[in-house]
Motif scaffolding. Structure first.
Motif, short mmCIF file in Angstrom:
data_model
loop_
_atom_site.label_atom_id
_atom_site.label_comp_id
_atom_site.label_asym_id
_atom_site.label_seq_id
_atom_site.Cartn_x
_atom_site.Cartn_y
_atom_site.Cartn_z
N ALA A 515 -20.06 5.38 -30.78
CA ALA A 515 -20.20 6.31 -29.66
C ALA A 515 -19.87 7.75 -30.08
CB ALA A 515 -19.30 5.87 -28.51
N GLN A 516 -18.81 7.90 -30.85
CA GLN A 516 -18.40 9.25 -31.27
C GLN A 516 -19.50 9.93 -32.08
OE1 GLN A 516 -15.34 10.78 -30.43
NE2 GLN A 516 -16.40 12.59 -31.25
N THR A 517 -20.04 9.17 -33.06
CA THR A 517 -21.09 9.72 -33.91
C THR A 517 -22.33 10.06 -33.09
OG1 THR A 517 -20.27 8.37 -35.72
CG2 THR A 517 -22.47 9.29 -35.98
N THR A 518 -22.70 9.15 -32.21
CA THR A 518 -23.89 9.37 -31.37
C THR A 518 -23.72 10.60 -30.49
OG1 THR A 518 -24.36 7.00 -31.35
CG2 THR A 518 -25.39 8.31 -29.63
N PHE A 519 -22.52 10.75 -29.93
CA PHE A 519 -22.23 11.92 -29.10
C PHE A 519 -22.44 13.21 -29.89
CE2 PHE A 519 -18.84 15.01 -27.97
CZ PHE A 519 -19.35 15.43 -26.75
N GLU A 520 -21.91 13.22 -31.12
CA GLU A 520 -22.04 14.43 -31.95
C GLU A 520 -23.49 14.69 -32.31
OE1 GLU A 520 -19.44 13.47 -35.15
OE2 GLU A 520 -17.62 13.63 -33.91
N GLN A 521 -24.24 13.61 -32.67
CA GLN A 521 -25.64 13.78 -33.05
C GLN A 521 -26.49 14.27 -31.89
OE1 GLN A 521 -26.57 9.87 -34.52
NE2 GLN A 521 -25.86 10.31 -36.61
N LEU A 522 -26.29 13.67 -30.73
CA LEU A 522 -27.09 14.06 -29.57
C LEU A 522 -26.74 15.47 -29.09
CD1 LEU A 522 -27.11 10.69 -27.57
CD2 LEU A 522 -28.99 11.67 -28.90
N SER A 523 -25.46 15.84 -29.19
CA SER A 523 -25.04 17.20 -28.81
C SER A 523 -25.71 18.23 -29.70
CB SER A 523 -23.52 17.32 -28.91
OG SER A 523 -22.89 16.46 -27.98
N ALA A 524 -25.82 17.89 -31.00
CA ALA A 524 -26.47 18.82 -31.93
C ALA A 524 -27.97 18.88 -31.69
CB ALA A 524 -26.19 18.37 -33.37
N ALA A 525 -28.57 17.73 -31.35
CA ALA A 525 -30.02 17.68 -31.15
C ALA A 525 -30.45 18.32 -29.84
CB ALA A 525 -30.50 16.23 -31.19
N MET A 526 -29.59 18.28 -28.82
CA MET A 526 -29.96 18.80 -27.49
C MET A 526 -28.86 19.72 -26.97
SD MET A 526 -31.64 15.36 -25.78
CE MET A 526 -30.28 14.30 -26.24
N PRO A 527 -28.66 20.86 -27.60
CA PRO A 527 -27.56 21.76 -27.20
C PRO A 527 -27.72 22.30 -25.78
CG PRO A 527 -29.05 22.85 -28.76
CD PRO A 527 -29.45 21.42 -28.72
N GLU A 528 -28.96 22.24 -25.25
CA GLU A 528 -29.17 22.77 -23.90
C GLU A 528 -28.65 21.83 -22.81
OE1 GLU A 528 -32.92 20.33 -24.77
OE2 GLU A 528 -31.39 21.45 -25.87
#
Length: 704
Positions: A515-528
């Motif tokens: 979950a932590q990794t996914t959160f970081e990846q998705l935050s980077a991919a969709m900063p908006e």
């Protein structure tokens, strides 16, 4: 009517209770190991049944061996090779009259074993051949070297292989069970079920069944034994299911000897609530409420389980039931396993009931200090008519003025003693409150018959109108980038989404996105997007705050572990992605899917899997794609996983079945219910002895 127990039967009872310590070879260490597995009497050994059987009644020519098919062979040692290339290894080649050679391979051996395998010695061995470098080989076969004078007579029976017990060798265990079987009483002494009943069912006596299981004849149906459908297994399963059913019925009978307040009011308050609701009750809700209302009008305690899919409207039925208690001047309590779920109930009940002048109180762990003291005083005085809370409701110091109805949501998530504790809050003299138990995990009918024999079961099997079925699709993990775009598009339209992971931290052993990794990846991919993370290791307050922000629309995408399985109601969420869906059971996946599709917008659940899929995982994902019906899914889950995980066996005791398998033996349950009714009516003493044989003195709390 069944005959009364004879003196011979009394001796059988004592034979059942004889301690294993009386057997040869049962020293203190062995007894300690057996006791750790719950084996202390002769009856425990009789009921410690084989896992499988080995056929040593025939010899198979080496040339006729098949890879993967266990067999017994006899041959002459042709060559012996002892090597130490990577680790010690012993290879023994034997041949027979079929002019073929078989290699016996050992990785663990002693010097005297090597000396036994002299060229020319005759060896008989048993094992499962596999393909080797030079033809078939058996790794670590069981064997014996035959002396010249040894005719090597073949056995008359199949050899049983028992479940392993740590610290006790298979040979020692077999010797103890053989001795125990030698002390098996005669048929008339051992049998508890009337012979005419057994004949009607076409099943053997208990003694015949036990001997058939421990000492099956050489021509026994191995396929039926392996499948659990042999008449001997069905006979034992029938009596075991009967014993568990009887113990639950006894529990119910004992509880119903208590009084309960008969709530026979006109139902005016419930009618006002129903009229004020912004929706019509479904036919299923009306039917179940009618059943509940009938129960509550009786002077004996209601014991009813209401099951229904996520969103089927169980809480409304509970609220209507609570109004019958309030109208009678009494109190109702609703306990939920998590603060989030309890808060959701609180919000609904306050919105529905406070306009009717009904006081709804809140009691949870975070209610402290003066606020807690005020709530406790209101509960004790009766000013609080409906009390909603968590485990805090069951704690010492919580005293109700006059509790008439105890409602427990997601009952399998509470320990049995906690449910008992809530019931005791309303106990006075010989009276107890009515109990309404709710679950959003539909339970297969067969399982409900066995696990909840002490409860009346109602099903809300109809969803409210306007609910759009959730579309379910399964995608390989390689297609994650497509999902990122799908989320971006959904959130741009003002909708919300979940991304559920099965782990919190990355693991080298399990291929799963944490979950932590996914959160970081998705935050980077969709900063908006406004993206939040919630998992079980967060502090309760932080977790609640994040969930609340998502519910209020302040978060677009919630990355979470399965903590969101129960309790979040966000109608605006229309997209659910479950990472590594192959790692979750059907019921859990269905619960997660139930988090979307709660509004009018078409919703989608994407099951993201990591190939290759096991056969069971393929079946699970296929079932979810094919149906949204929780009851159909529950039946399939029972078929795939068995009853233990489905019910939470820690609370129900179902894990203790020795022979019976609820999925396999479901067809026996109608006969079990019929036999139970006859026994309780015609011979209660016999019913007690059947319970004692299989369940013993184990306390059963399923009626809590």
């Amino acid at each position: 009517m069944p005959a009364a127990a004879s003196p011979a039967k009394d001796s059988a009872v004592s034979a059942f209770d004889q301690p294993i310590a009386r057997l040869t070879g049962a020293g203190p260490r062995v007894l300690e190991k057996l006791a750790a597995r719950g084996l202390s009497t002769l009856q425990d050994l009789w009921l410690h049944l084989p896992l499988r059987y080995e056929d040593r009644t025939t010899l198979t020519p080496i040339r006729a061996l098949q890879a993967g098919v266990a067999a017994q062979v006899e041959g002459t040692v042709e060559a012996v090779e002892r090597g130490f290339r990577y680790r010690p290894m012993l290879r023994v080649a034997i041949g027979d009259d079929s002019q073929a050679t078989l290699v016996l391979r050992f990785f663990h051996f002693r010097s005297q074993q090597v000396n036994q395998f002299r060229v020319g010695a005759r060896v008989r061995c048993y094992g499962t051949p596999r393909a080797g470098q030079h033809g078939l080989e058996i790794v670590h076969p069981s064997y014996r070297v035959l002396e010249e004078s040894d005719a090597g007579e073949l056995g008359e029976q199949l050899d049983p292989v028992y479940p392993a017990i740590e610290g006790i060798g298979p040979a020692t265990l077999r010797k103890l069970i053989v001795q125990a079987l030698d002390r098996l009483p005669d048929e008339a002494s051992l049998e508890l079920l009337p012979s005419e009943w057994l004949q009607g069912l076409g099943l053997p006596s208990l003694r015949t069944a036990l001997l058939a299981m421990h000492r099956p004849a050489r021509d026994a149906d191995l396929a039926a034994l392996a499948a659990g459908t042999h008449p001997a297994q069905r006979r034992l399963a029938l009596e075991e299911l009967l014993a568990h059913h009887l113990s639950l019925r006894r529990q119910r009978i004992a509880l119903q000897r208590h009084r309960a307040p008969a709530l026979k009011g006109q139902g005016a308050l419930a009618k006002r609530l129903q009229d004020a609701l912004p929706f019509e009750l479904t036919g299923a809700q009306q039917r179940v409420f009618a059943q509940v209302r009938h129960d509550l009008a009786q002077p004996s305690p209601m014991l009813r389980l209401v099951q229904g899919d996520v969103g089927s409207g169980k809480t409304v039925v509970a609220a209507l039931a609570a109004m019958l208690a309030v109208e009678a001047g009494k109190q109702a309590a609703l306990a939920a396993p998590t603060e989030l779920l309890a808060e959701q109930h609180l919000a609904n009940l306050r919105a529905w009931l406070e306009p009717l002048g009904v006081r709804v109180a809140w009691l949870a762990g975070k209610v402290t200090g003066k606020a807690r003291a005020t709530v406790l005083a209101d509960v004790a005085s009766g000013a609080a008519q409906v009390v909603v809370g968590t485990h805090a409701l069951m704690q010492e110091g919580v005293a109700f003025h006059d509790l008439a109805l105890a409602i427990v949501d997601e009952q399998h998530r509470f320990g049995v003693h906690q449910r008992l504790a809530l019931r005791e809050k309303g106990a006075s003299d010989d009276a107890v409150p009515h109990q309404l138990v709710m679950t959003a995990t539909p339970i297969p009918r067969t399982l409900a018959m066995a696990a909840y024999a002490d409860l009346d079961v109602s099903a809300i099997d109809e969803l409210p109108p306007g609910r759009t079925p959730v579309q379910t699709i399964a995608l390989s993990g390689e297609r994650r980038p497509e999902l990122v775009e799908r989320i971006r598009a959904a959130c741009a339209e003002g909708r919300q989404a979940y991304w559920v992971c099965t782990l919190i931290d990355d693991s080298d052993e399990v291929v799963a996105q944490a979950a932590q990794t996914t959160f970081e990846q998705l935050s980077a991919a969709m900063p908006e997007l406004r993206i939040a993370l919630v998992h079980g290791r967060m502090k309760a307050g932080d977790k609640q705050a994040t969930m609340r922000a998502f519910k209020q629309g302040d978060v677009d995408l919630l990355v979470a572990t399965t903590v969101i399985e129960v309790g979040v109601d966000v109608p605006n969420a229309s997209l659910m992605i479950v990472e590594n869906a192959e790692r979750l059971g059907l019921a859990q996946l269905h619960q997660l899917r139930g988090r979307v599709g709660r509004g009018a917008t078409a919703s989608t659940c994407v099951l993201l899997y990591q190939p290759p899929l096991s056969q069971m995982a393929k079946q699970r994902l296929a079932t979810l794609r094919e149906t949204n019906d929780g009851f159909v899914i529950a039946e399939k889950d029972l078929e795939l996983r068995g009853p233990g995980e489905l019910l939470g066996t820690r609370q129900t005791g179902l894990a203790n079945f020795r022979v019976a398998d609820l999925a396999r033996d479901a067809a026996l349950l109608p006969q079990v219910r019929e036999l139970a009714e006859r026994l309780l009516h015609e011979s209660p003493a016999l019913a007690d002895r059947i319970i004692g044989r299989w369940v013993g003195g184990a306390a059963r709390y399923a009626s809590a």
